[in-house]
Design an enzyme around this catalytic site. Sequence first.
Site, PDB file in Angstrom:
ATOM      1  N   GLU A   1       0.817  -1.223   0.000  1.00 12.74           N
ATOM      2  CA  GLU A   1       0.000   0.000   0.000  1.00 12.74           C
ATOM      3  C   GLU A   1       0.850   1.272   0.000  1.00 12.74           C
ATOM      4  OE1 GLU A   1      -0.356  -2.588   1.956  1.00 12.74           O
ATOM      5  OE2 GLU A   1      -2.461  -3.089   2.348  1.00 12.74           O
TER       6      GLU A   1
ATOM      7  N   TRP B   1       3.093  -5.497  26.299  1.00 16.59           N
ATOM      8  CA  TRP B   1       3.383  -5.975  24.955  1.00 16.59           C
ATOM      9  C   TRP B   1       4.837  -6.437  24.896  1.00 16.59           C
ATOM     10  CZ3 TRP B   1       1.025  -1.745  21.237  1.00 16.59           C
ATOM     11  CH2 TRP B   1      -0.369  -1.857  21.274  1.00 16.59           C
TER      12      TRP B   1
HETATM   13  P1  ADP Z   1       1.509  -8.142   3.440  1.00 17.14           P
HETATM   14  O1  ADP Z   1       1.086  -6.891   4.154  1.00 17.14           O
HETATM   15  O2  ADP Z   1       0.385  -8.841   2.787  1.00 17.14           O
HETATM   16  O3  ADP Z   1       2.374  -9.067   4.276  1.00 17.14           O
HETATM   17  P2  ADP Z   1       3.581  -6.617   2.121  1.00 17.14           P
HETATM   18  O4  ADP Z   1       4.597  -7.186   1.226  1.00 17.14           O
HETATM   19  O5  ADP Z   1       2.922  -5.364   1.718  1.00 17.14           O
HETATM   20  O6  ADP Z   1       2.475  -7.704   2.247  1.00 17.14           O
HETATM   21  O7  ADP Z   1       4.205  -6.528   3.572  1.00 17.14           O
HETATM   22  C1  ADP Z   1       4.316  -5.345   4.301  1.00 17.14           C
HETATM   23  C2  ADP Z   1       4.724  -5.650   5.703  1.00 17.14           C
HETATM   24  O8  ADP Z   1       6.029  -6.213   5.763  1.00 17.14           O
HETATM   25  C3  ADP Z   1       4.808  -4.444   6.587  1.00 17.14           C
HETATM   26  O9  ADP Z   1       3.541  -4.068   7.063  1.00 17.14           O
HETATM   27  C4  ADP Z   1       5.734  -4.920   7.711  1.00 17.14           C
HETATM   28  O10 ADP Z   1       5.024  -5.658   8.675  1.00 17.14           O
HETATM   29  C5  ADP Z   1       6.663  -5.846   6.982  1.00 17.14           C
HETATM   30  N1  ADP Z   1       7.936  -5.155   6.712  1.00 17.14           N
HETATM   31  C6  ADP Z   1       8.335  -4.577   5.577  1.00 17.14           C
HETATM   32  N2  ADP Z   1       9.581  -4.058   5.708  1.00 17.14           N
HETATM   33  C7  ADP Z   1       9.986  -4.319   6.967  1.00 17.14           C
HETATM   34  C8  ADP Z   1      11.170  -4.037   7.734  1.00 17.14           C
HETATM   35  N3  ADP Z   1      12.223  -3.407   7.223  1.00 17.14           N
HETATM   36  N4  ADP Z   1      11.202  -4.452   9.018  1.00 17.14           N
HETATM   37  C9  ADP Z   1      10.156  -5.096   9.567  1.00 17.14           C
HETATM   38  N5  ADP Z   1       9.028  -5.392   8.907  1.00 17.14           N
HETATM   39  C10 ADP Z   1       8.929  -5.016   7.617  1.00 17.14           C
END
Ligand code: ADP
Length: 540
Positions: A326, A440
């Site tokens: 998104e 948490w």
């Molecule tokens: P989905 O939301 O369906 O898993 P995405 O590929 O859009 O697909 O994933 C986004 C999610 O990935 C983020 O909301 C986050 O939780 C995680 N994410 C992305 N980059 C990082 C990062 N550098 N560190 C931790 N989590 C990450």
Amino acid sequence: MRATMMDFPLTLAHILERAGRLFPESEIVSRLPDGSLHRHRYADFHRRAGALAGALAALGLSRGDRVATLMWNHHAHLEAYFAVPCAGGVLHTLNLRLPPEEIAWIANHAGDRFLIVDDVLLPIADRMRGQVRFEKVIVVPLAGSAVPAPCLNYEELLAARPPFEPPALGEEDPAGMCYTSGTTGRPKGVVYSHRSLVLHALASALPDVMGIANADAVCPVVPMFHVNAWGLPFSATLVGAKFAFPGPHLDPVRLLDLYEAERVTLTAGVPTIWAGILQALDREPARWKLSPGMRMVVGGAAAPESMIRAFDRHGLRVIHGWGMTETSPVAAVNYQKRGPASSDPDEHYALRAKQGLPLPFVEIRAMTPGGEAPWDGATMGELEVRGPWIAGGYHDPGDEAAQWSADGWFRTGDVVTIDARGYIKITDRIKDLVKSGGEWVSSVDLENALVGHPGVADAAVIAVPDVKWGERPLAIVVPKAGEEVTEAALREFLAPRFARFQLPDGFVFVPGLPRTSTGKVLKATLRDEYRSWKGGSGDA
Ligand code: ADP
């Protein structure tokens, strides 16, 4: 008073034309299925993308029509990245790692009209037959296979050189779409505009973000079906950089060979890829002569601090970034800004392991039930973002429930702290948090610490139900091959870094973790598997 600037649309057509005009000599290298390297220049890319756009128009592509791709990372996929939107269509990159029924569901949901598919991926398209009807299937003969009727041959379509009358594009026109990976439920479609992709490309090329320059050689390991390969096909083309595409060959040795042979200076992918690369480098440190300071953009999941340290020892620089489908996806990137810098290496690496600062035009806030969390580096809240390349809705409005706040911010589902200097740290996804007795516990913090133990290859921390505390953390640990790790050793290793209530109740040793097609640990699967785990005393 009125502004007197031109009304000039920000479109991908400008990036394509500029690439052909100014950078005809820049190279596009692709590894083919047989392992050989295919070489093109931007002049070829520009000519062929124009021919593909003409062919799509001749096949009846209308404004806003979706063209799906089922392709690896290579020159023809780059051509589709520009030809489809420049012909007025919408490029929809399908994730070839999903089960065929799921790909079919997504293609139907998106209303894809045409499909462009690599010949080596035709078996996947075959397994979707009967579940989805593309009007035309165009096959790229990457491995030189014969194209079965009634499919069309990509190379023959281009060789026919159909004339192309570029449509007048508006910057708000749809240009591309991706589906979320579905770790949080049914995949949801996000539609990008020309404007959002152009602004994202400009911002992600900035020096403090990925710093992409004409002199770079860029290797996107992140698949072109995973959120636009993080915008690299657009941002690198914008500046006329060289591309080195890995094709279907994503094993560490082939990647390292490609980095060395093509003098790669910037590469990008999810942490699981880099864990493999690191093992190969540690095994044979002298084997590859890589470009000193090669930048490795790591995102999609947290880059553990131990990984950032380890690559530093090899003279390679991890750039940690955060984003989502998104958010196009790059929304935050870690770099050290001016101001007081710590000379303590532990503090330095703790900072670099954070997900970083928001890009220009991306606004952030962390929300708690009581309102906005202070930027104190300690208070956890749900990250909300807004900006010109942040989605304002989904392809299917039925998916939108509760995802946007009343004042228009996008709720990410990620739990973060933001420190006084603006650095975001992801502590969890909301659904993965461990809620123990009203506190948490961050599973990400525990996982990052665990993989820093020399005997641990991989780790996931999940919540298991507990009568007294509601939930307690359980660590699922993958030992490194040939290493002995014990629960007692891991407890001792973690104890100085965490409060007692944060320490896992138990440690389970397994040979591997279940992962999604984009490299994220399938925590829901683990939670189901260990729901009735009864090893702990629960006396936190
Ligand atoms: P989905 O939301 O369906 O898993 P995405 O590929 O859009 O697909 O994933 C986004 C999610 O990935 C983020 O909301 C986050 O939780 C995680 N994410 C992305 N980059 C990082 C990062 N550098 N560190 C931790 N989590 C990450």
